[in-house]
Design a protein around this motif. Structure first.
Motif: not given
Length: 223
Positions: A34-50
């Motif tokens: 709680p109180g923290h943003e938790v996001r995700s990204a896979t490097l293989a999906l273009p634009g996901a990390l950005d």
């Protein structure tokens, strides 16, 4: 207070399913931090990390990967630098001390032999070290007659190990279900005439979000 981004390899041939699977894990982790943003990204999906790091100030990256290596030490820092983001990168999921208990809880009572299969690498490096460390820790638990390491990309190869122990329990040392877990591992076991059960990958287990959340809370408390 830091915000967190879970990052995985993903699957270049089919990037969307792996990215969705990681997003589902992040969605389960978020309420536990709680109180923290938790996001995700896979490097293989273009634009996901950005997209995942957009708007975050100095995020903390949790590599949902099984070993230190080129992705954690070279590719991920390079990708972050390309998009102008300064981030702290934590040790990967595969180095979590709690993986020992996770693996022990997954292995059925009465299991005599275990095959722990990992990716490995065609070139010398640390890709195998975290798997071999878990093999040693499972041996120290004293529950099994043998705990055998096996790899897809280097010796000892899974097909050879499975032929030696055809009634063992096979536990994949992988994070997300993709081509290796869904295709390469079953194919190698079939080739070997393997008769034992093939368990889900360690990263697929229901306890994983809580395990990750414990690590992220520890980081958040330390600041």
């Amino acid at each position: 207070m830091p915000d967190f981004v879970l990052v995985a390899h993903g699957s270049p041939s089919e990037p969307l399913p792996a990215d969705a699977a990681l997003a589902a894990i992040a969605a389960h982790v978020a309420p536990l931090v709680p109180g923290h943003e938790v996001r995700s990204a896979t490097l293989a999906l273009p634009g996901a990390l950005d997209a995942a790091v957009a708007g975050l100030s100095d995020p903390v990256i949790y590599p949902f990967l099984m070993a230190e290596g080129w992705f954690t030490r070279t590719e991920l820092p390079r990708r972050l630098a390309e998009i102008g983001v300064t981030a702290r990168i934590l040790p990967p999921f595969g180095l979590e001390p709690a993986l020992t208990d996770l693996a022990l809880s997954a292995l059925p009572a009465g299991t005599a032999e275990v095959i722990l299969v990992a990716h490995g690498a065609r070139r010398p490096g640390p890709a195998r070290d975290s798997a071999l460390d878990l093999v040693r820790r499972l041996e120290l638990a004293g529950r099994f007659v043998r705990v055998l390491p096996a790899f897809l990309e280097e010796a000892p190869f899974l097909a050879d190990v499975a032929a030696e122990a055809p009634d063992a329990v096979c536990l994949p040392f992988f994070a997300l279900r993709a081509g290796h877990v869904a295709g390469d591992i079953p194919a190698a076991l079939d080739q070997a005439g393997f008769r034992g059960p093939l368990l889900p990958a360690l990263g697929e287990m229901a306890e994983v979000p809580a395990l990750i959340a414990r690590s992220l809370r520890t980081i958040a408390e330390r600041g």
